[in-house]
Scaffold this active site. Structure first.
Site, PDB file in Angstrom:
ATOM      1  N   ASP A 143       0.868  -1.172   0.000  1.00 10.22           N
ATOM      2  CA  ASP A 143       0.000   0.000   0.000  1.00 10.22           C
ATOM      3  C   ASP A 143       0.911   1.230   0.000  1.00 10.22           C
ATOM      4  O   ASP A 143       2.135   1.132   0.133  1.00 10.22           O
ATOM      5  CB  ASP A 143      -0.977  -0.013   1.180  1.00 10.22           C
TER       6      ASP A 143
HETATM    7  C1  BGC Z   1      -5.083   3.163  -0.034  1.00 13.72           C
HETATM    8  C2  BGC Z   1      -5.231   2.065  -1.063  1.00 13.72           C
HETATM    9  C3  BGC Z   1      -5.156   2.670  -2.435  1.00 13.72           C
HETATM   10  C4  BGC Z   1      -3.844   3.392  -2.576  1.00 13.72           C
HETATM   11  C5  BGC Z   1      -3.642   3.995  -3.942  1.00 13.72           C
HETATM   12  C6  BGC Z   1      -3.864   4.035  -0.276  1.00 13.72           C
HETATM   13  O1  BGC Z   1      -3.849   5.142   0.558  1.00 13.72           O
HETATM   14  O2  BGC Z   1      -5.018   2.581   1.254  1.00 13.72           O
HETATM   15  O3  BGC Z   1      -6.447   1.395  -0.872  1.00 13.72           O
HETATM   16  O4  BGC Z   1      -5.326   1.688  -3.403  1.00 13.72           O
HETATM   17  O5  BGC Z   1      -3.804   4.434  -1.623  1.00 13.72           O
HETATM   18  O6  BGC Z   1      -4.504   5.035  -4.185  1.00 13.72           O
END
Ligand code: BGC
Length: 757
Positions: free
Chosen positions: A301
């Site tokens: 993530d």
């Molecule tokens: C979120 C993810 C997301 C990623 C990209 C993160 O802050 O937890 O779910 O896919 O950002 O946008």
């Protein structure tokens, strides 16, 4: 020879690259096993060939995913530095860079101007639609319509893929029993079994049957794992769950996505057993690779590698990069730690090139499976983008999904459906005419100008009715100055529709709320208008369960509309005026008070269950009941259903036998409608404590007024399995209770059966 031909047939842009391709072809030819040999896999052969000509830097580049550049508009989402990094082979994937024409140009840089011409992955959080937005995932789960849920993901994939995207960060399959957590809107609610079937439907929708088609995209099951149980509901907080809870609650939906063929997983911001997920060898290698045999790739993530220092488990980003790669991470999202440190980590022998190769191969394999080596431009056709995005058909499907998602919470006195000929309707509240909030937080490329608001939807439905509207209050402020105008509008109306709830800012990432009441002074607004004594419907907009006790106790009619997306206004009007009979059921319990959280229907009995005797010395609260406000599986219809004649074909089953049972369901009302028949079991005596109810099956059926249908189900021993003391899945012989109901707390039919070894 076959492979050499494949190489030369594909896009070849310059002599240098051609030489490399041919060389690779020759290498290949010399070690090509005879076709038909066991274990021969053309895709893996391809990947190995490519890997054999990559430099270490190029390999590391494939592990690097970067975001678009901050302030650039959609026509230019990356600046010259990123373009140069792509040329140098230092970037393998991009997030947030969209548009068929623009992505084609960026892909061209990768394919024509980098040494090996390896195509890029273009990722985007396409969570509930791309430009045509469907309801938020929690709402879609309320439809209990797997076909519709799959179709919704399919449409999202078609639109996104037409616009240059080949990888979505969905579905989020985190099970959550904590409505304070803002991201519950992104999941399928509280139940691991239901969450699993929804998760699989979403993966199928995004990826289709053939990932190499130009309208299917890679899905990403996230966030692996435990993220749905943040301590105290607080976003990004730690998770402290038992191994039992991990296996029983959090892992099943992830495993369901594996079975559905999901191409990628994303780590989570949280920790499991004191190890941040991004460096959890136990999760990423032990479970995902060794137990489950997953052969796709794992992305972190956002910036979770650099966050390891904040967790206090890595001294610096370089150590974090080494630890996460070794744990099983393949791609670094956003922290640029791999691209910055992996080369020197290899030089210092803290990481081996072989570890890097494993990750590179998995990523190249995904690119191969998407068909990018065959045609890197397959997702970047501007003509197709014009044709396939925000089409009338997609809008119609979004409208259908939205009305299927709505849950009728209360309809005392049968005010709904409304007559289509009232003289005047007042539509009041901050949601009445708001087009932004209807899209939700993960709006992808949704444009508020394409959204039909509730006022607009009602106008479309009853064009001859006088529609008065007033905002009355804002979502958050305590400004009551709009009350007067709202009241005067209300007084002129025959019926009042109150559109209140959460704005798009209240749910989603980083939107934990300590109170899950209706925010601001909206409830006060309702209370003032309620005094007018006029017939009123409250339409609720929210991305999570809310504590709406006053509404439940006082307002006769409440419709849960969630965050319904682009066609929200039309869909709500369909339900309000009876063109659609509501059929949604809650996928997540609405608590009576936030103090009950975590709350879910599948609790355990305890040694001192509340037996209703009024005793103080039972498991419960001193000040509130144990019961929720609205239970899991709850939802009304404009018609009524009766359940009868449960017949269990064989009350004793042995070994691999199938338990078969059926019942009759009758539409006893005056309107055609759909019912979600829910099947729960309880293991009455086991070696470990078991929940009082576990959802095992459901079916949604449409019945004409007066129609009766016999509905049959079957279960096997595998459906009755439990995790024993040694955390091994087993089915223990013994008696089970069978409960068939219209919600988890409205059980209409009861039976018993026994499973013998
Ligand atoms: C979120 C993810 C997301 C990623 C990209 C993160 O802050 O937890 O779910 O896919 O950002 O946008």
């Amino acid at each position: 020879m076959k492979l050499a031909l494949t190489f030369t047939n594909r896009y070849i842009f310059n002599i240098g690259k051609l030489m490399i391709m041919l060389l690779m072809g020759l290498i290949k030819m010399s070690c090509n096993p005879p076709s038909g040999m066991a274990g021969y896999s053309p895709e893996k052969e391809w990947v190995d060939s490519l890997l054999s000509v990559m430099t270490l830097e190029e390999k590391i580049g494939q592990l690097n995913l970067v975001g678009r550049d901050g302030n650039l508009d959609s026509a230019t989402r990356i600046g010259p530095d990123k373009a140069e990094a792509i040329r140098q082979g230092h970037i393998g994937s991009l997030i947030g860079v969209v548009g068929a024409g623009f992505n084609r140009e960026v892909q061209r840089i990768a394919v024509e101007e980098s040494r090996l011409g390896i195509p890029l992955l273009f990722a985007r959080d396409v969570i509930h639609g791309y430009k045509t937005l469907t309801p938020v995932p929690l709402a879609e789960a309320a439809s209990w319509d797997l076909e519709a849920i799959e179709k919704s993901a399919r449409i999202a994939a078609i639109e996104a893929s037409a616009s240059g995207i080949n990888w979505t960060y969905a579905p989020m399959v985190d099970i959550s029993r904590d409505p304070r957590w803002g991201r519950v809107m992104e999941g399928a609610g509280e139940d691991p079994w239901y969450g699993s079937v929804v998760a699989a439907a979403r993966v199928k929708g995004f990826q289709g049957d053939d990932l190499s088609l130009n309208n299917t995209i890679l899905a990403c099951a996230k966030h692996f794992t435990g993220y749905g149980s943040p301590m105290a509901g607080r976003e990004y907080s730690i998770t402290d769950i038992s191994m039992r809870e991990l296996y029983e609650v959090h892992l099943p939906p992830f495993e369901a996505t594996l079975d559905a063929g999901v191409g990628t997983y994303m780590t989570s911001f949280t920790e499991v057993n004191a190890i941040p997920a991004t460096v959890s060898r136990f999760l990423l290698t032990g479970i995902l690779r060794e137990q489950w045999g997953f052969d796709g790739f794992v992305v972190t993530d956002w910036s979770t590698i650099t966050q390891l220092m904040e967790h206090g488990v890595a001294a610096d980003s370089a150590s974090g990069a080494a630890a996460s790669l070794k744990a099983g991470v393949d791609m670094d999202m956003g922290s640029e730690a791999f691209v910055t440190y992996l080369k020197s980590l290899v030089d210092e022998q803290r990481v081996s090139e072989a570890d890097i190769d494993v990750a590179v191969k998995r990523i190249l394999l995904a690119k191969y499976r998407l068909g990018l080596f065959e045609d890197p431009y397959r997702y970047t056709d501007p003509e197709r983008e014009k044709r396939e995005v925000l089409t009338p058909d997609n809008r119609e499907a979004a409208r259908d999904m939205a009305r299927k998602s709505m849950v009728l919470l209360k309809n005392e006195g049968g005010l709904l459906p409304l007559s289509k000929s009232p003289s005047t309707i007042a539509v009041i509240g901050p949601m009445a005419d708001d087009n932004r909030a209807l899209m939700g937080r993960w709006k992808a490329e949704g444009d508020k100008n394409d959204v039909t608001t509730l006022v607009q939807g009602i106008k479309n439905k009853v064009p001859d009715t006088r529609i008065l509207t007033a905002k009355g209050a804002d979502f958050e402020s305590d400004d009551r100055s709009g009350f007067q105008q709202a009241l005067s509008v209300a007084r002129q109306a025959e019926v009042i529709v109150l559109a209140i709830g959460e704005s798009h800012k209240h749910s989603g990432e980083a939107s934990t709320r300590a109170s899950i009441d209706i925010p601001g002074v909206q409830l006060e607004l309702v209370q003032e208008i309620y005094k007018s004594g006029k017939p009123m419907v409250v339409v609720l907009f929210n991305g999570r369960p809310l504590t709406i006790n006053w509404l439940k106790d006082n307002v006769p009619t409440i419709l849960e509309a969630w965050i319904p997306g682009t066609e929200g206004g039309n869909a709500i009007a369909d339900v309000l005026f009876g063109d659609y009979n509501p059929s949604g059921k809650l996928p997540m319990t609405f608590p009576y008070a936030v103090g009950q959280v975590p709350i879910f229907y599948g609790y355990k009995n305890t040694g001192r269950p509340d037996d209703g005797s009024g005793s103080r010395w039972v498991s419960g609260y001193y000040d509130i009941p144990n019961e929720p406000l609205y239970p899991f599986g709850y939802g009304l219809s404009y018609t009524t259903f009766e359940y009868s004649d449960l017949k269990i074909q064989n009350t004793t089953i042995t070994g691999d036998d199938t338990l078969k049972f059926e019942m009759k369901v009758t539409n006893t009302g005056k309107m055609k409608g759909e019912e979600v028949i829910q099947v729960y079991t309880r293991d009455l005596l086991a070696s470990v404590t078991r929940p009082v109810k576990e959802l095992k099956r459901f079916r949604k059926i449409m019945l004409e007024p007066g129609e009766t249908r016999v509905v049959g189900f079957s279960l096997t021993a595998a459906d009755l399995a439990l995790l024993n003391e040694d955390l091994v899945w087993v089915t223990e012989p013994g008696e089970f209770q069978l409960m068939i109901g219209s919600s988890s707390s409205d059980i209409r039919l009861n039976g018993k059966f026994e499973w013998l070894e």
